[in-house]
Write a protein that holds these residues in place. Structure first.
Motif, PDB file in Angstrom:
ATOM      1  N   MET A   1     -16.927  11.413   8.059  1.00 48.01           N
ATOM      2  CA  MET A   1     -15.427  11.190   7.889  1.00 48.01           C
ATOM      3  C   MET A   1     -15.083   9.710   7.288  1.00 48.01           C
ATOM      4  O   MET A   1     -13.792   9.595   7.048  1.00 48.01           O
ATOM      5  N   GLN A   2     -15.855   9.040   6.841  1.00 48.74           N
ATOM      6  CA  GLN A   2     -15.666   7.847   6.449  1.00 48.74           C
ATOM      7  C   GLN A   2     -14.946   7.874   5.142  1.00 48.74           C
ATOM      8  O   GLN A   2     -15.145   8.921   4.282  1.00 48.74           O
ATOM      9  N   PRO A   3     -13.957   6.936   4.587  1.00 51.67           N
ATOM     10  CA  PRO A   3     -13.169   7.165   3.512  1.00 51.67           C
ATOM     11  C   PRO A   3     -14.032   7.381   2.169  1.00 51.67           C
ATOM     12  O   PRO A   3     -13.584   7.989   1.494  1.00 51.67           O
ATOM     13  N   ALA A   4     -15.399   6.593   2.239  1.00 50.20           N
ATOM     14  CA  ALA A   4     -16.104   6.855   0.908  1.00 50.20           C
ATOM     15  C   ALA A   4     -16.307   8.247   0.520  1.00 50.20           C
ATOM     16  O   ALA A   4     -16.485   8.423  -0.526  1.00 50.20           O
ATOM     17  N   PHE A   5     -16.410   9.060   1.695  1.00 53.77           N
ATOM     18  CA  PHE A   5     -16.940  10.554   1.505  1.00 53.77           C
ATOM     19  C   PHE A   5     -15.527  11.509   1.325  1.00 53.77           C
ATOM     20  O   PHE A   5     -15.596  12.659   1.496  1.00 53.77           O
ATOM     21  N   ALA A   6     -14.196  10.806   1.961  1.00 59.13           N
ATOM     22  CA  ALA A   6     -13.086  11.628   1.865  1.00 59.13           C
ATOM     23  C   ALA A   6     -12.900  12.484   0.913  1.00 59.13           C
ATOM     24  O   ALA A   6     -12.543  14.132   1.173  1.00 59.13           O
TER      25      ALA A   6
END
Length: 365
Positions: free
Chosen positions: A326-331
């Motif tokens: 869920m981290q922003p880098a993979f959003a």
């Protein structure tokens, strides 16, 4: 043209591999004896007071194990957090494989990379709980008391071997499928210390048990465990209760056809549940425990998902893996894919009230 491998050749390779593994274990046995001796000496020095164990003026509950790898500590810590919801509770972990060092108090800027995946999961799922990480648990407890003086109880995650702190309640968890009483020392087996370390436990929990475990089987397991514990140490048996899937991607309803994504020590109990619940696992992307996902990993999930798109396949993972995905880098990628996770909770097969009473009595003492 490729020819299929004959059953005889398959048998030869399987038999050879097993023989090699047995030989390797015997080859490593002297190192296991050496390591076991070092741990026995270390424990002796703590038992004799030569190495000091620090006690604190608030209840400290330790949850740990004797073996490396996952025994189910995280769901049991979460069980305790739910049980102690009326108390101002803190969790303190080492923060395994985190990118930071020293004491870190969870806050809106942390991630699974900076404090570790399990602490980050506690932080997301139990917002009223103080979550901290520190390699030195005694120092971590002192920091929590200074920064969060309202704290009433601290739960130490994976601290059975961290003897610099003397907990008020020491809970030892052992996996039903690889119990400490039938295991051997590293590197021959998976034990972090000799089996007799179980004498420090105030209670033993056998995790991941089949729900239909017979009374005679429980008694047999308890007899084996009690060879290494104090006579009065209670033994409890728990299993997992799997909840409804939770979406965190592009879709709301999870298909029964799934691509399974795991980065945990032992995905077999989850696989067994999914198959029994009618899921069809089209492919299993299985990474090591505590795996830090990268953009190429997420792109691989996307590629596999696109390959199965005509069959209406969802991507299913664990809560522990989901918090890292869920981290922003993979959003950007995750939000376009049918991602779901399966929540789990601990379920006592019996004597849950006795366990809860033991915990609450420790906190109230």
């Amino acid at each position: 043209m490729l020819h299929p491998i004959s059953p005889k050749i398959k048998y030869f390779y399987r038999h050879t591999n097993k023989t090699c593994m047995k030989f390797l274990k015997w080859l490593l046995f002297p190192f296991a004896l050496l390591y076991g001796g070092i741990m026995l000496l270390r424990n002796f020095l703590y038992d004799q007071g030569i190495f000091k164990s620090e006690q604190f003026d608030l209840p400290v509950i330790s949850v740990g194990n004797l073996t490396v790898g996952g025994t189910g500590k995280t769901p049991h810590v979460e069980f305790l957090l739910r049980l102690l919801k009326d108390y101002k509770t803190a969790t303190l972990s080492r923060g395994y494989k985190r990118s930071t060092t020293g004491f870190v108090l969870a806050n809106p800027s942390v991630s699974a990379a900076t404090i570790g995946d399990e602490p980050f999961q506690y932080y997301l799922d139990f917002p009223e709980t103080t979550v901290a990480v520190c390699e030195k648990r005694a120092e971590g407890i002192q920091q929590i008391q200074e920064r969060k003086p309202e704290t009433e109880v601290i739960i130490l995650d994976d601290a059975f071997q961290h003897r610099a702190v003397m907990p008020n309640l020491n809970l030892l968890i052992t996996d039903f499928y690889r119990r400490f009483d039938t295991d051997f020392m590293l590197p021959t087996g998976l034990l972090r210390e000799p089996r007799w370390g179980a004498k420090r436990a105030d209670a033993v929990i056998v995790s991941k048990c089949p729900e239909n475990l017979l009374a005679s089987e429980k008694q047999q397991l308890e007899n084996g465990i009690k060879k290494y514990t104090k006579t009065a140490t209670p033994v409890f048996f728990t299993s997992y209760h799997y909840g409804e899937t939770v979406g965190f991607g592009a879709e709301k309803v999870c298909s029964k056809n799934v691509i399974l994504v795991t980065g945990i020590a032992n995905p077999q109990p989850l696989i067994t549940y999914l198959l029994e619940a009618g899921y069809a696992i089209q492919e299993h992307l299985n990474w090591p425990d505590h795996h830090h996902y990268t953009q190429p990993d997420v792109e691989k999930m996307q590629q596999v998902s696109e390959r199965f798109r005509p069959e209406n396949v969802s991507i299913l993972t664990t809560r522990k893996d989901a918090v890292k995905l869920m981290q922003p880098a993979f959003a950007g990628t995750v939000k376009q894919l049918p991602f779901f996770y399966v929540p789990i909770e601990v379920k006592f097969l019996e004597k849950q009230a006795a366990f809860e009473q033991m915990v609450l009595a420790t906190v109230k003492a």
